[in-house]
Design a protein around this motif. Sequence first.
Motif, mmCIF file in Angstrom:
data_model
loop_
_atom_site.group_PDB
_atom_site.id
_atom_site.type_symbol
_atom_site.label_atom_id
_atom_site.label_comp_id
_atom_site.label_asym_id
_atom_site.label_seq_id
_atom_site.Cartn_x
_atom_site.Cartn_y
_atom_site.Cartn_z
ATOM 1 N N VAL A 72 17.380 -0.410 3.759
ATOM 2 C CA VAL A 72 16.982 -0.949 2.460
ATOM 3 C C VAL A 72 17.314 -2.437 2.429
ATOM 4 O O VAL A 72 18.478 -2.821 2.560
ATOM 5 C CB VAL A 72 17.728 -0.224 1.308
ATOM 6 N N VAL A 73 16.288 -3.258 2.272
ATOM 7 C CA VAL A 73 16.499 -4.706 2.170
ATOM 8 C C VAL A 73 16.750 -5.045 0.699
ATOM 9 O O VAL A 73 15.978 -4.647 -0.181
ATOM 10 C CB VAL A 73 15.255 -5.477 2.685
ATOM 11 N N LEU A 74 17.829 -5.773 0.461
ATOM 12 C CA LEU A 74 18.117 -6.245 -0.898
ATOM 13 C C LEU A 74 18.044 -7.768 -0.863
ATOM 14 O O LEU A 74 18.929 -8.435 -0.319
ATOM 15 C CB LEU A 74 19.517 -5.793 -1.340
ATOM 16 N N GLY A 75 16.978 -8.323 -1.389
ATOM 17 C CA GLY A 75 16.800 -9.774 -1.374
ATOM 18 C C GLY A 75 15.608 -10.101 -2.253
ATOM 19 O O GLY A 75 14.890 -9.192 -2.713
ATOM 20 N N ALA A 96 12.676 -11.805 0.875
ATOM 21 C CA ALA A 96 12.003 -10.498 0.788
ATOM 22 C C ALA A 96 10.521 -10.554 1.148
ATOM 23 O O ALA A 96 10.001 -9.640 1.788
ATOM 24 C CB ALA A 96 12.144 -9.939 -0.629
ATOM 25 N N LEU A 97 9.843 -11.635 0.756
ATOM 26 C CA LEU A 97 8.375 -11.643 0.886
ATOM 27 C C LEU A 97 7.895 -11.609 2.331
ATOM 28 O O LEU A 97 6.875 -10.975 2.645
ATOM 29 C CB LEU A 97 7.795 -12.865 0.160
ATOM 30 N N LYS A 121 -3.930 -4.235 4.800
ATOM 31 C CA LYS A 121 -2.748 -4.542 5.608
ATOM 32 C C LYS A 121 -2.437 -6.039 5.622
ATOM 33 O O LYS A 121 -1.291 -6.434 5.783
ATOM 34 C CB LYS A 121 -2.925 -4.005 7.038
ATOM 35 N N LEU A 122 -3.463 -6.862 5.450
ATOM 36 C CA LEU A 122 -3.226 -8.315 5.442
ATOM 37 C C LEU A 122 -2.913 -8.851 4.042
ATOM 38 O O LEU A 122 -2.540 -10.014 3.886
ATOM 39 C CB LEU A 122 -4.454 -9.047 6.011
ATOM 40 N N PHE A 123 -3.068 -8.004 3.047
ATOM 41 C CA PHE A 123 -2.988 -8.466 1.654
ATOM 42 C C PHE A 123 -1.635 -9.126 1.333
ATOM 43 O O PHE A 123 -1.575 -10.152 0.651
ATOM 44 C CB PHE A 123 -3.240 -7.267 0.730
ATOM 45 N N LEU A 124 -0.552 -8.557 1.857
ATOM 46 C CA LEU A 124 0.739 -9.138 1.472
ATOM 47 C C LEU A 124 1.067 -10.427 2.230
ATOM 48 O O LEU A 124 2.026 -11.104 1.901
ATOM 49 C CB LEU A 124 1.869 -8.113 1.581
ATOM 50 N N LEU A 125 0.221 -10.757 3.218
ATOM 51 C CA LEU A 125 0.343 -12.109 3.783
ATOM 52 C C LEU A 125 0.008 -13.112 2.683
ATOM 53 O O LEU A 125 0.574 -14.201 2.607
ATOM 54 C CB LEU A 125 -0.616 -12.308 4.955
ATOM 55 N N ALA A 126 -0.931 -12.718 1.830
ATOM 56 C CA ALA A 126 -1.319 -13.604 0.733
ATOM 57 C C ALA A 126 -0.183 -13.737 -0.291
ATOM 58 O O ALA A 126 -0.022 -14.776 -0.935
ATOM 59 C CB ALA A 126 -2.588 -13.081 0.061
ATOM 60 N N ASP A 127 0.615 -12.689 -0.410
ATOM 61 C CA ASP A 127 1.763 -12.743 -1.315
ATOM 62 C C ASP A 127 2.818 -13.704 -0.768
ATOM 63 O O ASP A 127 3.413 -14.500 -1.498
ATOM 64 C CB ASP A 127 2.373 -11.332 -1.405
ATOM 65 N N TRP A 128 3.024 -13.608 0.535
ATOM 66 C CA TRP A 128 3.968 -14.520 1.212
ATOM 67 C C TRP A 128 3.470 -15.959 1.071
ATOM 68 O O TRP A 128 4.237 -16.874 0.747
ATOM 69 C CB TRP A 128 4.067 -14.104 2.684
#
Length: 457
Positions: A73-76, A81-82, A269-276
């Motif tokens: 579990v990552v807590l950050g 986190a991103l 699968k690439l969508f959270l690259l956009a979040d980063w």
Amino acid sequence: MKGLKFDFSNVFQPNLETGLTEEEINENVDKIKEIVEHIVESKPGFLSLPFTRVYIDRVLDLKTWVQSFESVVVLGIGGSALGNQALQTSLNPLNYNVLPKEIRKTPKIFILDNVDPDFIAANLDQIDPRTTLFNVISKSGTTAEAMANYLVARGIIESYGLDPKDHFLFTTDPEKGILRKIADEEGIRSLDIPPQIGGRFSVLTPVGLLSALASGIDIIDLYNGAKDMHQRVVNPNVWENPAALNALVHYIYYQKGYNMSVMLAYSNKLFLLADWYRQLWAESIGKKYNLKGEVVNVGQTPIKALGTTDQHSQVQLYNEGPYDKVITFLQLENFQRNIVIPKIHSDLPELSYLGGKNLSTLLNTELAGTEYALTQNNRPNLKIIFPQINPYNIGQFLFAYEFQTAVMGMLLEINPYDQPGVELGKKVTYALMNRKGYEDLKQEVEDKLQNKKKVQL
Ligand code: PA5
């Protein structure tokens, strides 16, 4: 060519009727050369990372221990986190956590980057503390959200009579901060975040590497991708440097009033690259002061979107709304899974054209349709093409965007590595939560809030 392709065709004339001319780029050739050389000489922390083995080796040392847990579990939060989320979502199956252990083989990964009790509780419900490792990530070791979640997790571990040393791993500054102090005093295992690398540039440090390794991602190939991209982005010739050209294109459009940057991924699968990317671009570029200390209030609002989902939500605006967006498609050529649409209802033309085709063909044809429409409507758009999703290509993407952000910072003459604009809100939270040392601020805030005119319906 191995790796990512960058297609800038639709930001230029004649493809885009009102697009950029080659001259507009050529006018900036010397400026970009100077900027790229300056970035290379000034050695921002992230730049040499792909050539460093120390962080990879330290993380690899922990591999057996980390992978012995059922859950990590990552807590950050933010930069802590991103990057982890982007790596997990792109490089593991989307249903990774619910795969049977025999298939998954490596621990489940949870990334808790908020303090919403419903969210935290729902995630904690899914783990057994006795077989869980909590990776607390905070460079400063002061961020309220990460610290609160650390205390919650520690409370659970202690309530089970377990030894925190067996269930915590801290990723933090090598010397400073409260996590470092606790780690030193209690012998809790720890990983270093290089002091010279800011949170949003830290995905390729132990911040992102540990949870990636825990879930079996090939972190060496991630670095290989970044290393090969390094070669491309330190090229002072803007016409050969995808990161510099992308920064320049965004900069020129920003000067023309295009103050939004949409990253439109045609791949879940690439969508959270956009979040980063959203954090990287927003926190790095959105600044009040330039390097001379003058008030400039610059920034380009990053927006994340998903194709085809957002064709039914956002694309109307992108095609017909104000001329204020540069759109970047993320296109995937080869998907990991394939689904063929069955040939049912072959007598119904409304359905029969779909039968026998792959879903990925439909998805990428929709991308082509959207790209065509945007271009017809004179909306600047470019494309980053992933031949496939693998650690090498993801490493390429991350590194290219970090460099692009540095170039954009220099074009705008601001410091892309700080984030003074988030400080006040953080401090007020400390004050209102009665943190020691913030008594005067608490008084000041409470007085101001009391005298505030209320317009509440
Ligand atoms: O990019 C940044 O520096 C920030 O977004 C930080 O990553 C975020 O505020 C979390 O900070 P920390 O790692 O110190 O807890």
